[in-house]
Design a protein around this motif. Structure first.
Motif, mmCIF file in Angstrom:
data_model
loop_
_atom_site.group_PDB
_atom_site.id
_atom_site.type_symbol
_atom_site.label_atom_id
_atom_site.label_comp_id
_atom_site.label_asym_id
_atom_site.label_seq_id
_atom_site.Cartn_x
_atom_site.Cartn_y
_atom_site.Cartn_z
ATOM 1 N N ASN A 30 0.819 -1.216 0.000
ATOM 2 C CA ASN A 30 0.000 0.000 0.000
ATOM 3 C C ASN A 30 0.852 1.265 0.000
ATOM 4 O O ASN A 30 0.497 2.259 -0.590
ATOM 5 C CB ASN A 30 -0.917 0.022 1.223
ATOM 6 N N TYR A 31 1.993 1.220 0.702
ATOM 7 C CA TYR A 31 2.809 2.408 0.881
ATOM 8 C C TYR A 31 3.887 2.482 -0.192
ATOM 9 O O TYR A 31 4.597 1.505 -0.437
ATOM 10 C CB TYR A 31 3.485 2.406 2.255
ATOM 11 N N MET A 32 4.004 3.650 -0.812
ATOM 12 C CA MET A 32 5.075 3.876 -1.779
ATOM 13 C C MET A 32 5.690 5.241 -1.551
ATOM 14 O O MET A 32 5.026 6.164 -1.060
ATOM 15 C CB MET A 32 4.557 3.740 -3.215
ATOM 16 N N TYR A 33 6.982 5.360 -1.904
ATOM 17 C CA TYR A 33 7.760 6.557 -1.576
ATOM 18 C C TYR A 33 8.674 6.916 -2.739
ATOM 19 O O TYR A 33 9.145 6.040 -3.468
ATOM 20 C CB TYR A 33 8.662 6.284 -0.356
ATOM 21 N N TRP A 34 8.963 8.201 -2.845
ATOM 22 C CA TRP A 34 10.021 8.683 -3.718
ATOM 23 C C TRP A 34 11.040 9.449 -2.880
ATOM 24 O O TRP A 34 10.683 10.373 -2.137
ATOM 25 C CB TRP A 34 9.487 9.603 -4.805
ATOM 26 N N TYR A 35 12.305 9.045 -3.011
ATOM 27 C CA TYR A 35 13.410 9.727 -2.349
ATOM 28 C C TYR A 35 14.390 10.228 -3.415
ATOM 29 O O TYR A 35 14.508 9.645 -4.487
ATOM 30 C CB TYR A 35 14.185 8.777 -1.434
ATOM 31 N N ARG A 36 15.115 11.282 -3.075
ATOM 32 C CA ARG A 36 16.255 11.674 -3.878
ATOM 33 C C ARG A 36 17.514 11.574 -3.027
ATOM 34 O O ARG A 36 17.472 11.830 -1.805
ATOM 35 C CB ARG A 36 16.103 13.074 -4.475
ATOM 36 N N GLN A 37 18.611 11.204 -3.655
ATOM 37 C CA GLN A 37 19.865 11.024 -2.942
ATOM 38 C C GLN A 37 20.915 11.930 -3.548
ATOM 39 O O GLN A 37 21.265 11.800 -4.723
ATOM 40 C CB GLN A 37 20.340 9.565 -3.004
ATOM 41 N N LEU A 43 19.267 10.579 2.038
ATOM 42 C CA LEU A 43 18.040 10.468 1.261
ATOM 43 C C LEU A 43 17.013 11.453 1.796
ATOM 44 O O LEU A 43 16.770 11.524 3.000
ATOM 45 C CB LEU A 43 17.463 9.051 1.357
ATOM 46 N N LYS A 44 16.411 12.182 0.893
ATOM 47 C CA LYS A 44 15.350 13.107 1.258
ATOM 48 C C LYS A 44 14.039 12.640 0.639
ATOM 49 O O LYS A 44 13.986 12.330 -0.553
ATOM 50 C CB LYS A 44 15.682 14.518 0.754
ATOM 51 N N LEU A 45 12.981 12.637 1.442
ATOM 52 C CA LEU A 45 11.680 12.174 0.975
ATOM 53 C C LEU A 45 11.006 13.259 0.148
ATOM 54 O O LEU A 45 10.857 14.400 0.611
ATOM 55 C CB LEU A 45 10.821 11.799 2.183
ATOM 56 N N ILE A 46 10.591 12.912 -1.060
ATOM 57 C CA ILE A 46 9.954 13.881 -1.957
ATOM 58 C C ILE A 46 8.437 13.819 -1.781
ATOM 59 O O ILE A 46 7.785 14.807 -1.456
ATOM 60 C CB ILE A 46 10.321 13.596 -3.423
ATOM 61 N N TYR A 47 7.871 12.658 -2.045
ATOM 62 C CA TYR A 47 6.435 12.406 -1.898
ATOM 63 C C TYR A 47 6.257 10.973 -1.426
ATOM 64 O O TYR A 47 7.116 10.122 -1.632
ATOM 65 C CB TYR A 47 5.707 12.568 -3.237
ATOM 66 N N TYR A 48 5.097 10.710 -0.833
ATOM 67 C CA TYR A 48 4.763 9.355 -0.486
ATOM 68 C C TYR A 48 3.262 9.139 -0.644
ATOM 69 O O TYR A 48 2.486 10.094 -0.799
ATOM 70 C CB TYR A 48 5.227 8.988 0.921
ATOM 71 N N SER A 49 2.879 7.874 -0.619
ATOM 72 C CA SER A 49 1.471 7.517 -0.815
ATOM 73 C C SER A 49 1.136 6.344 0.094
ATOM 74 O O SER A 49 1.911 5.385 0.194
ATOM 75 C CB SER A 49 1.226 7.122 -2.277
#
Lengths: 113, 112
Positions: A30-37, A43-49
């Motif tokens: 159910n959970y998904m994430y976008w990070y940038r490194q 790692l910094k979290l951009i968006y999540y769901s």
């Protein structure tokens, strides 16, 4: 099991162009994430769901958009690319929050010139 | 707000010697703590986690971590380092929320 699949692996953009980084998972998470490194920044979290139709901002959302129309897919859209968006992007998923472990994709290296 | 600090950018250790990679955290309430490892040109892989209970947590590849609530630390350890342990290590913390917050990473270099 494929796990988390990201495409493309590499991309070079010109300033002002747009593109979408694709992410799909086959674990019914159910959970998904976008990070940038970025080097030295972790790692910094951009968006999540937390599920289809639900998204929320992370630490560094500016310049990005996401959508979550299905459980499997969580694309990240870059509008008007800027050099500051040069980074390695990782998509991840987990079954839930709390103590659940994240499964990461292999990453997408983006360069904006 | 949640935060994680990894005070060392790089740790160097000789093969066969014990290693420690440090992590401290700041979060209200009871945290969930994690260690992930990243090999070159790869995504992050899970090593171990602390939920509750025994303060010493054992994980993959012979790694372990010690949770210390009074010092708000969760240091990663291994009794005998291998050259193949050389990688980038990330500590992460989550309260009972949706977001997992990562530290800046520590590069471990094990010399033969």
């Amino acid at each position: 099991n494929a796990g988390v699949t990201q495409t493309p692996k590499f991309r070079i953009l010109k300033i002002g162009q747009s593109m979408t980084l694709q992410c799909t998972q086959d674990m019914n998470h159910n959970y998904m994430y976008w990070y940038r490194q970025d080097p030295g920044m972790g790692l910094k979290l951009i968006y999540y769901s937390v599920g289809a139709g639900i998204t929320d901002k992370g630490e560094v959302p500016n310049g990005y958009n996401v959508s979550r129309s299905t459980t499997e897919d969580f694309p990240l859209r870059l509008e008007l690319a800027a050099p500051s968006q040069t980074s390695v992007y990782f998509c991840a998923s987990s079954g839930a929050a709390g103590a659940n472990v994240l499964t990461f994709g292999a990453g997408s290296r983006l360069t904006v010139l | 707000a949640q935060s994680v600090a990894q005070p060392e950018d790089q740790v160097n250790v000789a093969e066969g010697n014990p290693l420690t990679v440090k992590c401290t955290y700041s979060v209200s309430g009871n945290p969930y703590l994690f260690w992930y490892v990243q090999y070159p040109n790869r995504g992050l892989q899970f090593l171990l986690k602390y939920i509750t209970g025994d303060n010493l947590v054992k994980g993959s590849y012979g790694f372990e971590a010690e949770f210390n609530k009074s010092q708000t630390s969760f240091h990663l350890k291994k009794p005998s380092a291998l050259v193949s342990d050389s990688a980038l290590y990330f500590c992460a913390v989550r309260r009972n929320t949706d977001k997992l917050i990562f530290g800046t990473g520590t590069r471990l270099q094990v010399f033969p």
